[in-house]
Design an enzyme around this catalytic site. Structure first.
Site, PDB file in Angstrom:
ATOM      1  N   HIS A 285     -10.517  12.339 -66.412  1.00  0.00           N
ATOM      2  CA  HIS A 285     -10.826  11.317 -67.345  1.00  0.00           C
ATOM      3  C   HIS A 285      -9.807  10.935 -68.294  1.00  0.00           C
ATOM      4  O   HIS A 285      -9.504  10.023 -68.522  1.00  0.00           O
ATOM      5  CB  HIS A 285     -12.297  11.616 -68.051  1.00  0.00           C
ATOM      6  CG  HIS A 285     -13.428  11.425 -67.061  1.00  0.00           C
ATOM      7  ND1 HIS A 285     -14.162  10.564 -66.897  1.00  0.00           N
ATOM      8  CD2 HIS A 285     -14.035  12.625 -66.428  1.00  0.00           C
ATOM      9  CE1 HIS A 285     -15.498  10.792 -66.125  1.00  0.00           C
ATOM     10  NE2 HIS A 285     -15.012  11.925 -66.002  1.00  0.00           N
TER      11      HIS A 285
ATOM     12  N   LEU B  17     -20.340   9.815 -65.316  1.00  0.00           N
ATOM     13  CA  LEU B  17     -21.363  11.034 -64.625  1.00  0.00           C
ATOM     14  C   LEU B  17     -20.354  11.815 -63.959  1.00  0.00           C
ATOM     15  O   LEU B  17     -19.413  11.988 -63.699  1.00  0.00           O
ATOM     16  CB  LEU B  17     -21.844  10.139 -63.308  1.00  0.00           C
ATOM     17  CG  LEU B  17     -22.894   8.966 -63.592  1.00  0.00           C
ATOM     18  CD1 LEU B  17     -23.388   8.505 -62.277  1.00  0.00           C
ATOM     19  CD2 LEU B  17     -24.040   9.584 -64.475  1.00  0.00           C
TER      20      LEU B  17
ATOM     21  N   LEU C 184      -5.819  12.776 -70.159  1.00  0.00           N
ATOM     22  CA  LEU C 184      -4.982  13.653 -70.432  1.00  0.00           C
ATOM     23  C   LEU C 184      -4.426  13.295 -71.830  1.00  0.00           C
ATOM     24  O   LEU C 184      -3.983  12.144 -71.747  1.00  0.00           O
ATOM     25  CB  LEU C 184      -3.969  13.769 -69.514  1.00  0.00           C
ATOM     26  CG  LEU C 184      -2.804  14.618 -69.522  1.00  0.00           C
ATOM     27  CD1 LEU C 184      -2.192  14.924 -68.147  1.00  0.00           C
ATOM     28  CD2 LEU C 184      -1.767  14.528 -70.577  1.00  0.00           C
TER      29      LEU C 184
ATOM     30  N   SER D 285     -14.378  15.558 -64.092  1.00  0.00           N
ATOM     31  CA  SER D 285     -15.855  15.911 -63.613  1.00  0.00           C
ATOM     32  C   SER D 285     -15.571  15.757 -62.221  1.00  0.00           C
ATOM     33  O   SER D 285     -14.813  15.302 -61.709  1.00  0.00           O
ATOM     34  CB  SER D 285     -16.722  14.794 -64.230  1.00  0.00           C
ATOM     35  OG  SER D 285     -16.382  13.504 -63.907  1.00  0.00           O
TER      36      SER D 285
ATOM     37  N   TYR E 160       2.551  10.066 -62.737  1.00  0.00           N
ATOM     38  CA  TYR E 160       1.635  10.731 -61.758  1.00  0.00           C
ATOM     39  C   TYR E 160       2.235  10.914 -60.343  1.00  0.00           C
ATOM     40  O   TYR E 160       1.631  11.884 -59.698  1.00  0.00           O
ATOM     41  CB  TYR E 160       0.232   9.943 -61.906  1.00  0.00           C
ATOM     42  CG  TYR E 160      -0.577  10.158 -63.196  1.00  0.00           C
ATOM     43  CD1 TYR E 160      -0.953  11.449 -63.335  1.00  0.00           C
ATOM     44  CD2 TYR E 160      -0.694   9.106 -64.256  1.00  0.00           C
ATOM     45  CE1 TYR E 160      -1.774  11.584 -64.626  1.00  0.00           C
ATOM     46  CE2 TYR E 160      -1.167   9.235 -65.258  1.00  0.00           C
ATOM     47  CZ  TYR E 160      -1.590  10.452 -65.387  1.00  0.00           C
ATOM     48  OH  TYR E 160      -2.543  10.775 -66.691  1.00  0.00           O
TER      49      TYR E 160
END
Length: 205
Positions: free
Chosen positions: A120, A109, A122, A95, A166
């Protein structure tokens, strides 16, 4: 309810030798392998994969079913699913966020005016793990975000053990995340989508 803000979908690049043309639109055929943005129809499949992946390990889910539906209604263009013969095998849901760092509010949100894509979750279906699918999906997702002018960087939080994963995609740790979930603590990572560090695809993907 917040306004729905659709970013312009961008086609995703396929690896050399692939013939399919992925897009964010649902197809009428079932190609062997397809990447597309998720829809509300995918919500239950998403939750089933997520529940198995996270509840069995930590006892909680990053997103529950109603939250999945919430984000797939407000910003489906910030999601990406990998489908094998019509079956969802891996996905990312994101988002927009409009602050420098994540806060507790960012978990729920979508800020349409924001320039930060908050990843948010994976998750990969358990029968398709240890095959590099998470790496490939994240690489494609970052390319997808990089083609959207409104999105300038990506941000996520993860447990310390996942930080090296990451970092391979250009994410950099910016310190402890302000968000805690029960006894779990997280590291916050950010990735510039303008520096294109994520284009240097790791050979292990």
């Amino acid at each position: 309810m917040q306004r729905i803000c659709h970013l312009k979908p961008e086609a995703l690049s396929l690896p050399p030798g692939a013939s399919e043309s992925p897009s964010c639109q649902r197809r009428h055929t079932l190609p062997a392998s397809e990447f597309r943005c998720l829809t509300l129809e995918d919500a239950v499949s998403v939750f089933e994969i997520e529940r198995e992946a996270f509840i069995s390990v930590s006892g909680i889910c990053p997103l529950y079913l109603e939250e999945i539906r919430h984000f797939l209604t407000l910003c489906p263009e910030l999601s990406l699913g990998w489908f094998e013969e019509g079956r969802l095998v891996a996905f990312i849901i994101g988002s927009l966020w409009d602050e420098e760092r994540l806060t507790q509010e960012s978990l729920r949100l979508h800020r349409p005016g924001g320039h930060v894509a908050h990843l948010h979750v994976l998750a990969v279906h358990h029968t398709f793990r240890q095959q590099g699918k998470g790496s490939i999906l994240l690489w494609r997702y970052l390319h997808h975000l990089g083609g959207q002018r409104a999105v300038r960087r990506a941000v996520l939080m993860c447990e310390e053990a996942l930080v090296p994963f990451y970092e391979k995609f250009g994410f950099q740790a910016v310190g402890p995340c302000a968000i805690t979930v029960g006894s779990l603590t997280f590291t916050e990572l950010q990735c510039s989508l303008r520096g294109q560090a994520f284009l240097r695809r790791n050979s292990g993907c």
